[in-house]
Design a protein around this motif. Structure first.
Motif, PDB file in Angstrom:
ATOM      1  N   VAL C  63      -2.688  -7.062   4.030  1.00  0.00           N
ATOM      2  CA  VAL C  63      -2.057  -8.135   3.245  1.00  0.00           C
ATOM      3  C   VAL C  63      -2.765  -9.464   3.528  1.00  0.00           C
ATOM      4  O   VAL C  63      -3.089 -10.214   2.600  1.00  0.00           O
TER       5      VAL C  63
ATOM      6  N   TRP D  88      -2.779  -8.793  -7.428  1.00  0.00           N
ATOM      7  CA  TRP D  88      -1.999  -8.130  -6.377  1.00  0.00           C
ATOM      8  C   TRP D  88      -1.702  -6.676  -6.712  1.00  0.00           C
ATOM      9  O   TRP D  88      -1.694  -5.820  -5.815  1.00  0.00           O
ATOM     10  N   ALA D  89      -1.462  -6.399  -7.993  1.00  0.00           N
ATOM     11  CA  ALA D  89      -1.240  -4.996  -8.388  1.00  0.00           C
ATOM     12  C   ALA D  89      -2.508  -4.180  -8.101  1.00  0.00           C
ATOM     13  O   ALA D  89      -2.437  -3.016  -7.698  1.00  0.00           O
ATOM     14  N   HIS D  92      -2.739  -3.542  -4.412  1.00  0.00           N
ATOM     15  CA  HIS D  92      -1.760  -2.513  -4.056  1.00  0.00           C
ATOM     16  C   HIS D  92      -2.335  -1.109  -4.320  1.00  0.00           C
ATOM     17  O   HIS D  92      -2.216  -0.204  -3.487  1.00  0.00           O
ATOM     18  N   PHE D  95      -4.899  -0.368  -1.691  1.00  0.00           N
ATOM     19  CA  PHE D  95      -4.297  -0.012  -0.408  1.00  0.00           C
ATOM     20  C   PHE D  95      -4.050   1.482  -0.323  1.00  0.00           C
ATOM     21  O   PHE D  95      -4.432   2.139   0.647  1.00  0.00           O
ATOM     22  N   TRP D  96      -3.411   2.058  -1.339  1.00  0.00           N
ATOM     23  CA  TRP D  96      -3.100   3.491  -1.282  1.00  0.00           C
ATOM     24  C   TRP D  96      -4.376   4.320  -1.318  1.00  0.00           C
ATOM     25  O   TRP D  96      -4.490   5.334  -0.614  1.00  0.00           O
ATOM     26  N   SER D 130       1.053   3.165  -8.253  1.00  0.00           N
ATOM     27  CA  SER D 130       0.493   1.806  -8.226  1.00  0.00           C
ATOM     28  C   SER D 130      -0.493   1.595  -9.389  1.00  0.00           C
ATOM     29  O   SER D 130      -0.682   0.468  -9.844  1.00  0.00           O
TER      30      SER D 130
END
Lengths: 207, 207, 207, 207
Positions: C63, D88-89, D92, D95-96, D130
């Motif tokens: 983050v 940000w999406a 996200h 991240f995964w 996501s």
């Protein structure tokens, strides 16, 4: 004018991102190979001696990946349209090249013995075949008057490389030295950048 | 107008991809060095003490790679044409820089003893020499009125660095402290960005 | 027209490469952190339990790096001119961010004890300070009517973060829980993207 | 004319950097997975046998990441505006996907047993969810006449994948073979590039 900028953007976008992603993957592959050279525990020059075969296999693989990046660069430069087939053919090439650090490490740590030398040839062979497939996918996407098709001509270098790798694989089990000699000779053959494309492009300034 | 955009695209494409690939490799080299700093087992500040020489060698190498990226950036900015020779000269430079994490780790883990300090100098020397070769390849590609040729002038900084590294290598076997001192001084010399090019470009806004 | 394209190219080139290099370094930092999560030996869900603190510290650092990438993106967008000072201020920021995987691994493997939690704050503090320095270098390069200067205004978020980190470092030695709470709260504060710049840019479509 | 170039630059800048960062992260994820294939100690072909499940899980994950890169490429191509929500999406989703090397290694080293196979499905499920969120963020940013909204239509492939992953997770505990079969089938379903978008874009040359 507005049309011209639009065309530039739309024609270039897909290709640019394909190039950027390939550059990223190739840059990482070429760099993580150096992680196979583990820092030795001693602090003398003698402590470096066991790393020599790992270093030599690193140099060979660096040159091969440099050749692929160079030729990929020339080949994509001639492309104006890329579609789904080209994207997947490109990923297929990157898959085989991503195995280069593994076979480089295996060959270097085992001091160029038979099986690792043969497997190195298998990965080079599959990479060469997938490069062919990519080349044909790009030519198919460009249509009849493809610059690339004119540029590669008979593609004797590409064909000779595939034959050489296919010979090196069984030969490595008989004598690994023959395998290494073939890999070095093919690398030297390709170190000359793809003049064929530069010649056809004529007086353009691009590489 | 349409011609102008076409020229921009063709002249810039090869160079852009060369820059993108170099940025990728340099970004990876500068970042994987930090992997040499292994997470210590204890959770006290004392547990970090053995990492101090590794950290200091990381800082030095980070600065050197930053200098190379910076100067590479300025140098390529002046180039308008890149060809096969420039692509390979660039790969040659990246090869030597790719060895920086290895020699950084070896020097840091052995607390700056003789042989690792000397080998660090060998890699810096080869990188400096390959930077020279790249510079000349770019000048050769631009032709007579090369901006870069005018910009570098006598290139005293580049020449002095090579002499300094060549002196640091044998000196490190006599006293490693002399080697480190030379590496730090040369880094400080280059921390000032290449104002020569900025001066020649005059009132242009580019870095 | 020809002038316009030239200006675009010269003004954008340096900035584009600065962004590309920063993106590369940030992409690598954010991705190699996951290598700290070593594959466990057992194949049950219980075997994953010891990884939970490592995973949580990975999420927090992901983050934070996302926030830095996001704000860096907005900040550079407002810049039109970049010079040597901006290049080095940017490298300075990347240096501190490159230490995030190390402190993340140290904090995660020691289950958020005092010294690792404090050191995590030191790296966040230095990154925040170097972000300030970069911001001022960019404003100085743009001159009087800097869009960025108008956009950041009082920069209360940036100042509050620095104060918070500076408080979290000593507090972590008293109770690490206070340290983590502060890091999480500051991250939440920044998760809202930098609307200040979007507001000043008004009806422009840029992010 | 000057307006046209300005618009191009402002509209494209944010998106280009989003694509470049995503390409970087995806290129690193896809490449560091190969580091899970540790170089074996023996130099016989038999020494490679224990690596076969690791290799197979690498192939599956390479294909999945290739699919995500491919679809991400198509999806972003349709976007003209990106804002904070899209940034940000996108993070996200990354991240995964960054957890794929971990679950790939865990699944491969444990020869596709129950819990690792189920966790692989959890990461695929979260990545798919996501991706949905990102798709909706992009559509929301484009406004009413979104090309992407028209292109995805009912999005049966995306919905079917989520249902399949959700079924594979509990099924893996009953019989891991069902889990693998589902992951392979969904991958094959997506290997066909997103023709929906290509169809709507009609006679444009973009991929």
């Amino acid at each position: 004018m507005s049309v011209s900028v639009t065309t530039f953007r739309e024609a270039g976008m897909g290709k640019n991102r394909l190039e950027a992603f390939s550059d990223g993957v190739l840059a990482i592959i070429i760099t993580i190979m150096v992680l196979e050279m583990k820092v030795p525990h001693g602090d003398t020059l003698q402590a470096l001696r066991p790393l020599l075969p790992v270093f030599l296999s690193y140099v060979l693989s660096f040159v091969y990946l440099g050749i692929y990046w160079n030729n990929h660069h020339h080949m994509l430069h001639t492309a104006e349209k890329v579609g789904g087939a080209v994207l997947w053919a490109n990923l297929h090439l990157l898959f085989w090249l991503s195995l280069v650090p593994f076979v480089t490490g295996w060959m270097g740590e085992n001091h160029f013995t038979a099986a690792p030398t043969a497997l190195y040839g298998v990965v080079l062979l599959m990479a060469a075949v997938s490069y062919f497939v990519l080349q044909h996918a790009i030519i198919a996407a460009q249509g009849q008057d493809s610059v690339l098709k004119a540029a590669i001509g008979s593609d004797w270098k590409g064909k000779l490389s595939v034959v050489a790798y296919a010979m090196a694989i069984p030969a490595s089990f008989w004598s690994p030295a023959i395998g290494w000699a073939i890999y070095v000779l093919v690398a030297l053959l390709w170190l000359v950048p793809d003049r064929r494309i530069e010649r056809v492009l004529g007086n353009q300034v691009v590489p």
